[in-house]
Scaffold this motif. Structure first.
Motif, PDB file in Angstrom:
ATOM      1  N   PRO A   1       0.803  -1.287   0.113  1.00  0.00           N
ATOM      2  CA  PRO A   1      -0.062  -0.020   0.025  1.00  0.00           C
ATOM      3  C   PRO A   1       0.897   1.261  -0.072  1.00  0.00           C
ATOM      4  CG  PRO A   1      -0.840  -1.644   1.710  1.00  0.00           C
ATOM      5  CD  PRO A   1       0.537  -2.074   1.056  1.00  0.00           C
ATOM      6  N   ASP A   2       0.443   2.392  -0.698  1.00  0.00           N
ATOM      7  CA  ASP A   2       1.107   3.502  -0.735  1.00  0.00           C
ATOM      8  C   ASP A   2       1.053   4.123   0.800  1.00  0.00           C
ATOM      9  OD1 ASP A   2       1.950   6.126  -0.973  1.00  0.00           O
ATOM     10  OD2 ASP A   2       0.548   6.682  -2.782  1.00  0.00           O
ATOM     11  N   PRO A   3       2.305   4.495   1.304  1.00  0.00           N
ATOM     12  CA  PRO A   3       2.313   4.887   2.696  1.00  0.00           C
ATOM     13  C   PRO A   3       1.674   5.968   2.880  1.00  0.00           C
ATOM     14  CG  PRO A   3       4.401   4.309   1.832  1.00  0.00           C
ATOM     15  CD  PRO A   3       3.611   4.139   0.718  1.00  0.00           C
ATOM     16  N   LEU A   4       1.383   7.022   1.818  1.00  0.00           N
ATOM     17  CA  LEU A   4       0.675   8.170   2.053  1.00  0.00           C
ATOM     18  C   LEU A   4      -0.741   7.769   2.332  1.00  0.00           C
ATOM     19  CD1 LEU A   4       0.612  11.176   1.630  1.00  0.00           C
ATOM     20  CD2 LEU A   4      -0.314  10.942  -0.635  1.00  0.00           C
ATOM     21  N   LEU A   5      -1.380   6.753   1.764  1.00  0.00           N
ATOM     22  CA  LEU A   5      -2.741   6.459   2.032  1.00  0.00           C
ATOM     23  C   LEU A   5      -2.844   6.086   3.610  1.00  0.00           C
ATOM     24  CD1 LEU A   5      -3.709   4.521  -0.818  1.00  0.00           C
ATOM     25  CD2 LEU A   5      -4.264   6.616  -0.658  1.00  0.00           C
ATOM     26  N   LEU A   6      -2.002   5.371   4.169  1.00  0.00           N
ATOM     27  CA  LEU A   6      -1.755   4.965   5.531  1.00  0.00           C
ATOM     28  C   LEU A   6      -1.898   6.130   6.498  1.00  0.00           C
ATOM     29  CD1 LEU A   6       0.195   1.655   5.342  1.00  0.00           C
ATOM     30  CD2 LEU A   6      -2.474   1.899   4.828  1.00  0.00           C
ATOM     31  N   ARG A   7      -0.933   7.115   6.072  1.00  0.00           N
ATOM     32  CA  ARG A   7      -0.886   8.478   6.797  1.00  0.00           C
ATOM     33  C   ARG A   7      -2.130   9.232   6.579  1.00  0.00           C
ATOM     34  NH1 ARG A   7       4.514  11.333   4.454  1.00  0.00           N
ATOM     35  NH2 ARG A   7       3.787  12.894   6.229  1.00  0.00           N
ATOM     36  N   ILE A   8      -2.738   9.346   5.741  1.00  0.00           N
ATOM     37  CA  ILE A   8      -4.187   9.789   5.361  1.00  0.00           C
ATOM     38  C   ILE A   8      -5.157   9.268   6.616  1.00  0.00           C
ATOM     39  CG2 ILE A   8      -6.060  10.317   4.109  1.00  0.00           C
ATOM     40  CD1 ILE A   8      -4.233  10.396   1.640  1.00  0.00           C
ATOM     41  N   VAL A   9      -5.343   8.129   6.825  1.00  0.00           N
ATOM     42  CA  VAL A   9      -6.279   7.403   7.716  1.00  0.00           C
ATOM     43  C   VAL A   9      -5.511   7.692   8.887  1.00  0.00           C
ATOM     44  CG1 VAL A   9      -6.924   5.158   8.515  1.00  0.00           C
ATOM     45  CG2 VAL A   9      -6.551   5.540   6.030  1.00  0.00           C
ATOM     46  N   ALA A  10      -4.362   7.661   9.154  1.00  0.00           N
ATOM     47  CA  ALA A  10      -3.819   7.965  10.591  1.00  0.00           C
ATOM     48  C   ALA A  10      -4.283   9.316  11.140  1.00  0.00           C
ATOM     49  CB  ALA A  10      -2.282   7.471  10.696  1.00  0.00           C
ATOM     50  N   ALA A  11      -3.953  10.415  10.103  1.00  0.00           N
ATOM     51  CA  ALA A  11      -4.165  11.734  10.428  1.00  0.00           C
ATOM     52  C   ALA A  11      -5.668  11.921  10.601  1.00  0.00           C
ATOM     53  CB  ALA A  11      -3.744  12.594   9.378  1.00  0.00           C
ATOM     54  N   LEU A  12      -6.439  11.578   9.716  1.00  0.00           N
ATOM     55  CA  LEU A  12      -7.972  11.601  10.101  1.00  0.00           C
ATOM     56  C   LEU A  12      -8.827  10.918  11.138  1.00  0.00           C
ATOM     57  CD1 LEU A  12      -9.091  11.591   6.163  1.00  0.00           C
ATOM     58  CD2 LEU A  12      -8.789  13.662   7.733  1.00  0.00           C
ATOM     59  N   ASP A  13      -7.940   9.657  11.585  1.00  0.00           N
ATOM     60  CA  ASP A  13      -8.612   9.099  12.527  1.00  0.00           C
ATOM     61  C   ASP A  13      -7.989   9.694  13.861  1.00  0.00           C
ATOM     62  OD1 ASP A  13     -10.018   6.953  13.724  1.00  0.00           O
ATOM     63  OD2 ASP A  13      -8.298   5.440  13.659  1.00  0.00           O
ATOM     64  N   ALA A  14      -7.001  10.420  13.818  1.00  0.00           N
ATOM     65  CA  ALA A  14      -6.480  11.157  15.007  1.00  0.00           C
ATOM     66  C   ALA A  14      -7.349  12.566  15.243  1.00  0.00           C
ATOM     67  CB  ALA A  14      -5.283  11.303  14.951  1.00  0.00           C
ATOM     68  N   GLY A  15      -8.212  12.651  14.400  1.00  0.00           N
ATOM     69  CA  GLY A  15      -9.098  13.984  14.345  1.00  0.00           C
ATOM     70  C   GLY A  15      -8.512  15.240  13.766  1.00  0.00           C
ATOM     71  N   ARG A  16      -7.444  14.870  12.991  1.00  0.00           N
ATOM     72  CA  ARG A  16      -7.043  16.230  12.369  1.00  0.00           C
ATOM     73  C   ARG A  16      -7.955  16.665  11.331  1.00  0.00           C
ATOM     74  NH1 ARG A  16      -2.273  13.195  13.246  1.00  0.00           N
ATOM     75  NH2 ARG A  16      -0.541  14.193  14.276  1.00  0.00           N
ATOM     76  N   PRO A  17      -8.237  17.996  11.463  1.00  0.00           N
ATOM     77  CA  PRO A  17      -8.867  18.469  10.057  1.00  0.00           C
ATOM     78  C   PRO A  17      -8.378  18.279   8.821  1.00  0.00           C
ATOM     79  CG  PRO A  17      -8.383  20.134  11.711  1.00  0.00           C
ATOM     80  CD  PRO A  17      -7.511  19.284  12.072  1.00  0.00           C
ATOM     81  N   VAL A  18      -9.411  18.171   7.869  1.00  0.00           N
ATOM     82  CA  VAL A  18      -8.948  17.832   6.432  1.00  0.00           C
ATOM     83  C   VAL A  18      -7.736  18.871   6.109  1.00  0.00           C
ATOM     84  CG1 VAL A  18      -9.523  17.597   4.109  1.00  0.00           C
ATOM     85  CG2 VAL A  18     -10.908  16.655   5.943  1.00  0.00           C
ATOM     86  N   ALA A  19      -7.756  20.061   6.039  1.00  0.00           N
ATOM     87  CA  ALA A  19      -6.875  21.092   5.314  1.00  0.00           C
ATOM     88  C   ALA A  19      -5.598  21.023   6.010  1.00  0.00           C
ATOM     89  CB  ALA A  19      -7.437  22.673   5.607  1.00  0.00           C
ATOM     90  N   ARG A  20      -5.746  20.809   7.487  1.00  0.00           N
ATOM     91  CA  ARG A  20      -4.450  20.358   8.136  1.00  0.00           C
ATOM     92  C   ARG A  20      -3.452  19.277   7.656  1.00  0.00           C
ATOM     93  NH1 ARG A  20      -3.844  19.747  14.639  1.00  0.00           N
ATOM     94  NH2 ARG A  20      -1.459  18.721  14.620  1.00  0.00           N
ATOM     95  N   THR A  21      -4.421  18.102   7.401  1.00  0.00           N
ATOM     96  CA  THR A  21      -3.900  17.052   6.916  1.00  0.00           C
ATOM     97  C   THR A  21      -3.298  17.178   5.578  1.00  0.00           C
ATOM     98  OG1 THR A  21      -5.659  15.765   8.234  1.00  0.00           O
ATOM     99  CG2 THR A  21      -4.554  14.527   6.149  1.00  0.00           C
ATOM    100  N   ALA A  22      -3.725  17.732   4.567  1.00  0.00           N
ATOM    101  CA  ALA A  22      -3.071  18.037   3.308  1.00  0.00           C
ATOM    102  C   ALA A  22      -2.008  18.768   3.698  1.00  0.00           C
ATOM    103  CB  ALA A  22      -4.232  18.563   2.593  1.00  0.00           C
ATOM    104  N   ASP A  23      -1.821  19.650   4.545  1.00  0.00           N
ATOM    105  CA  ASP A  23      -0.696  20.680   4.487  1.00  0.00           C
ATOM    106  C   ASP A  23       0.396  19.696   5.145  1.00  0.00           C
ATOM    107  OD1 ASP A  23      -1.976  22.796   3.528  1.00  0.00           O
ATOM    108  OD2 ASP A  23      -2.247  23.847   5.607  1.00  0.00           O
ATOM    109  N   GLU A  24       0.156  19.008   6.041  1.00  0.00           N
ATOM    110  CA  GLU A  24       1.193  17.978   6.753  1.00  0.00           C
ATOM    111  C   GLU A  24       1.643  17.051   5.540  1.00  0.00           C
ATOM    112  OE1 GLU A  24      -0.545  16.404  10.256  1.00  0.00           O
ATOM    113  OE2 GLU A  24      -0.284  18.376  11.366  1.00  0.00           O
ATOM    114  N   LEU A  25       0.876  16.423   4.914  1.00  0.00           N
ATOM    115  CA  LEU A  25       1.283  15.641   3.895  1.00  0.00           C
ATOM    116  C   LEU A  25       1.866  16.147   2.660  1.00  0.00           C
ATOM    117  CD1 LEU A  25      -1.676  13.054   4.137  1.00  0.00           C
ATOM    118  CD2 LEU A  25       0.600  13.011   5.252  1.00  0.00           C
ATOM    119  N   GLY A  26       1.941  17.414   2.679  1.00  0.00           N
ATOM    120  CA  GLY A  26       2.484  18.139   1.353  1.00  0.00           C
ATOM    121  C   GLY A  26       1.719  17.938   0.052  1.00  0.00           C
ATOM    122  N   ILE A  27       0.422  17.702   0.030  1.00  0.00           N
ATOM    123  CA  ILE A  27      -0.300  17.682  -1.117  1.00  0.00           C
ATOM    124  C   ILE A  27      -1.485  18.664  -1.036  1.00  0.00           C
ATOM    125  CG2 ILE A  27       0.226  15.183  -1.313  1.00  0.00           C
ATOM    126  CD1 ILE A  27      -2.509  14.519  -0.047  1.00  0.00           C
TER     127      ILE A  27
END
Length: 228
Positions: A127-153
């Motif tokens: 699996p693409d590690p980015l996908l797993l990081r998306i799940v982890a960030a959102l499951d931790a309650g991070r806002p979508v915009a912040r998640t995109a910024d933290e992942l650099g996309i």
């Protein structure tokens, strides 16, 4: 009756179920490879509760961690959103027949499905590690915009990748994951008002609305009944 165990495939769960007409499958961002009555099906990601049809028939399945099934099964998640589709409709007929025969030849369909999933994973890129990081960030309650910024996309890329991997956009995925966190906490006996505060809802009424919209039941009825 429903039972499950961790799979040897990382992040996956192997389960069996004999529906009794009272349970429901809740949205969780996952996809499943299913066996029922000698046939294989794929369950896409749900946006609402799914109530299994019929009673007394055995089902078995492998539930894949969010974002991992599309690469293994060769179909984007959004194409199967809120659907249960025969594998023969998704794969070439010969490949579908071979896998179905392999599972049916196993002593236990659930184990046969797990072996099939492990075999597919061995022949598929991880699996693409980015996908797993998306799940982890959102499951931790991070806002979508912040998640995109933290992942650099960018927001559009996050949305596009989420549709293909999870079946819906990141906001819906975050909502589904929040629901799962809230129900898990409430099932430990934490009062609903405290559950709402600890899992990111504005208040208990907000939690109650989300539960009803995503599961079809109010919180207390859901927590007192069967749901997987």
């Amino acid at each position: 009756m429903y039972t499950e165990r961790p799979s040897r495939l990382p992040g996956a769960v192997v389960w069996t179920s004999v529906p009794d007409g009272t349970g429901r499958v809740l949205p969780d961002g996952c996809m499943d490879l299913l066996w029922h009555d000698g046939r294989l099906l794929v369950a896409g990601p749900d946006t609402r509760a799914h109530v299994p049809e019929g009673t007394g028939d055995r089902w078995a399945g492998v539930r894949f961690h969010p974002g991992t099934a599309p690469a293994l099964l060769g179909v984007p998640a959004h194409a199967l959103r809120d659907r249960r589709v025969p594998l023969v409709d998704l794969w070439p007929a010969a490949a579908s027949r071979r896998l179905t025969a392999r599972v049916n030849a196993a002593a236990d369909p659930a184990r046969g499905l797990e072996e099939a999933a492990l075999s597919r994973a061995a022949d598929t890129d991880p699996p693409d590690p980015l996908l797993l990081r998306i799940v982890a960030a959102l499951d931790a309650g991070r806002p979508v915009a912040r998640t995109a910024d933290e992942l650099g996309i960018g927001a559009r890329q996050l949305h596009r990748r989420s549709l293909a991997a999870f079946g819906y956009g990141p906001k819906t995925l975050a909502r589904v994951l929040r629901l799962r966190r809230a129900l898990a906490l409430a099932r430990t006996g934490v009062p609903l008002a405290e559950t709402a505060a600890r899992t990111g809802y504005a208040d208990q009424a907000h939690l109650a609305r989300d539960v009803r919209e995503l599961t079809g039941l109010p919180p207390r009825a859901l927590l007192g009944g069967g749901a997987g």
